[in-house]
Design a protein around this motif. Sequence first.
Motif, PDB file in Angstrom:
ATOM      1  N   VAL A  13      22.903  -8.399 -33.235  1.00 58.05           N
ATOM      2  CA  VAL A  13      22.123  -7.484 -34.078  1.00 58.05           C
ATOM      3  C   VAL A  13      21.897  -6.344 -33.380  1.00 58.05           C
ATOM      4  CG1 VAL A  13      19.824  -7.320 -35.096  1.00 58.05           C
ATOM      5  CG2 VAL A  13      21.002  -9.386 -35.139  1.00 58.05           C
ATOM      6  N   ARG A  14      21.446  -6.069 -32.334  1.00 57.71           N
ATOM      7  CA  ARG A  14      21.188  -4.937 -31.499  1.00 57.71           C
ATOM      8  C   ARG A  14      22.536  -4.070 -31.349  1.00 57.71           C
ATOM      9  NH1 ARG A  14      17.902  -6.766 -27.773  1.00 57.71           N
ATOM     10  NH2 ARG A  14      19.419  -7.852 -26.917  1.00 57.71           N
ATOM     11  N   GLN A  15      23.489  -4.919 -30.963  1.00 57.40           N
ATOM     12  CA  GLN A  15      24.894  -4.005 -30.766  1.00 57.40           C
ATOM     13  C   GLN A  15      25.249  -3.452 -32.131  1.00 57.40           C
ATOM     14  OE1 GLN A  15      27.912  -6.516 -29.349  1.00 57.40           O
ATOM     15  NE2 GLN A  15      29.411  -4.847 -29.068  1.00 57.40           N
ATOM     16  N   HIS A  16      25.091  -4.284 -33.171  1.00 60.90           N
ATOM     17  CA  HIS A  16      25.420  -3.794 -34.450  1.00 60.90           C
ATOM     18  C   HIS A  16      24.606  -2.469 -34.892  1.00 60.90           C
ATOM     19  CE1 HIS A  16      26.576  -3.701 -38.653  1.00 60.90           C
ATOM     20  NE2 HIS A  16      25.468  -3.504 -39.048  1.00 60.90           N
TER      21      HIS A  16
ATOM     22  N   ILE B 221      25.957   1.427 -35.537  1.00 58.02           N
ATOM     23  CA  ILE B 221      25.652   1.991 -36.722  1.00 58.02           C
ATOM     24  C   ILE B 221      25.134   3.549 -36.486  1.00 58.02           C
ATOM     25  CG2 ILE B 221      24.154   2.128 -38.809  1.00 58.02           C
ATOM     26  CD1 ILE B 221      26.425   0.046 -39.387  1.00 58.02           C
ATOM     27  N   GLU B 222      24.082   3.432 -35.610  1.00 55.79           N
ATOM     28  CA  GLU B 222      23.555   4.642 -35.405  1.00 55.79           C
ATOM     29  C   GLU B 222      24.529   5.679 -34.706  1.00 55.79           C
ATOM     30  OE1 GLU B 222      19.285   6.416 -33.247  1.00 55.79           O
ATOM     31  OE2 GLU B 222      19.749   4.185 -33.493  1.00 55.79           O
TER      32      GLU B 222
ATOM     33  N   SER C 156      31.327   1.485 -40.367  1.00 58.41           N
ATOM     34  CA  SER C 156      32.064   0.352 -40.630  1.00 58.41           C
ATOM     35  C   SER C 156      31.090  -0.776 -40.301  1.00 58.41           C
ATOM     36  CB  SER C 156      33.202   0.490 -39.730  1.00 58.41           C
ATOM     37  OG  SER C 156      32.649   0.274 -38.353  1.00 58.41           O
ATOM     38  N   GLY C 157      31.475  -1.973 -41.435  1.00 59.93           N
ATOM     39  CA  GLY C 157      30.602  -3.161 -41.091  1.00 59.93           C
ATOM     40  C   GLY C 157      29.443  -3.021 -41.978  1.00 59.93           C
ATOM     41  N   PRO C 158      28.706  -4.114 -42.057  1.00 60.00           N
ATOM     42  CA  PRO C 158      27.750  -4.269 -42.999  1.00 60.00           C
ATOM     43  C   PRO C 158      26.625  -3.338 -42.993  1.00 60.00           C
ATOM     44  CG  PRO C 158      27.602  -6.177 -41.617  1.00 60.00           C
ATOM     45  CD  PRO C 158      28.991  -5.448 -41.169  1.00 60.00           C
TER      46      PRO C 158
ATOM     47  N   GLY D 120      19.529   5.934 -38.034  1.00 60.38           N
ATOM     48  CA  GLY D 120      19.065   4.788 -37.671  1.00 60.38           C
ATOM     49  C   GLY D 120      19.508   3.605 -38.597  1.00 60.38           C
ATOM     50  N   GLY D 121      19.725   2.604 -38.152  1.00 60.03           N
ATOM     51  CA  GLY D 121      20.309   1.358 -39.163  1.00 60.03           C
ATOM     52  C   GLY D 121      19.237   1.274 -40.514  1.00 60.03           C
ATOM     53  N   ALA D 122      18.157   1.339 -40.206  1.00 60.24           N
ATOM     54  CA  ALA D 122      17.256   1.017 -41.543  1.00 60.24           C
ATOM     55  C   ALA D 122      17.438   2.104 -42.747  1.00 60.24           C
ATOM     56  CB  ALA D 122      15.757   0.913 -41.202  1.00 60.24           C
ATOM     57  N   MET D 123      17.908   3.460 -42.125  1.00 58.74           N
ATOM     58  CA  MET D 123      18.085   4.369 -43.020  1.00 58.74           C
ATOM     59  C   MET D 123      19.211   4.292 -43.632  1.00 58.74           C
ATOM     60  SD  MET D 123      16.931   7.910 -41.383  1.00 58.74           S
ATOM     61  CE  MET D 123      15.667   8.363 -40.353  1.00 58.74           C
TER      62      MET D 123
END
Length: 170
Positions: free
Chosen positions: A34-37, A41-42, A121-123, A48-51
Amino acid sequence: MRKPVPPPSTIPSEAPAAQRTRVLRQFRVVFGAVRQHFHQIEKQAGVGGAMVAALGYIQGQPGMRVSELAQAMDVHQSTASNLIKQLVQRGLISSEKGEEDRRSVRLQVLPAGQAVLTKVSGPREGVLPRALGSLSDDALSHLEQGLEALLAQLPVDQETPAARTPLADL
């Protein structure tokens, strides 16, 4: 509400040390993934991932309301409002009052927000929600039961704010 920890005489026998170690390692692998993903993303998107997750939900349902975004992300409405405020300030989405109900806000991804999403890239919602969604109903049910038993042994309130915090922000 948190279940009380049973007295020592009613606690099941301890799992073998090797099994506890394997399960602990599995949690580390999950948290690491999760942290790596979200770090990736960031790095890709510059936000950030939430955005990114919020942008993805808004893109998927143009004109959605704040409450709909909060529900889609399973976060508190104030958390969704804060994300929206940041996305508007960065020029990634527009937030316009509804025509029928002026209290209602409708969200749209702007070209700059679309540009952010094309870098990812990625979910967008994260690897853990995606993985959970791919489990069979039976496997998900067993996992839920096991996690409920684990949470019952921890000194936490299951209604803690962290339960509704985006994974990218934990």
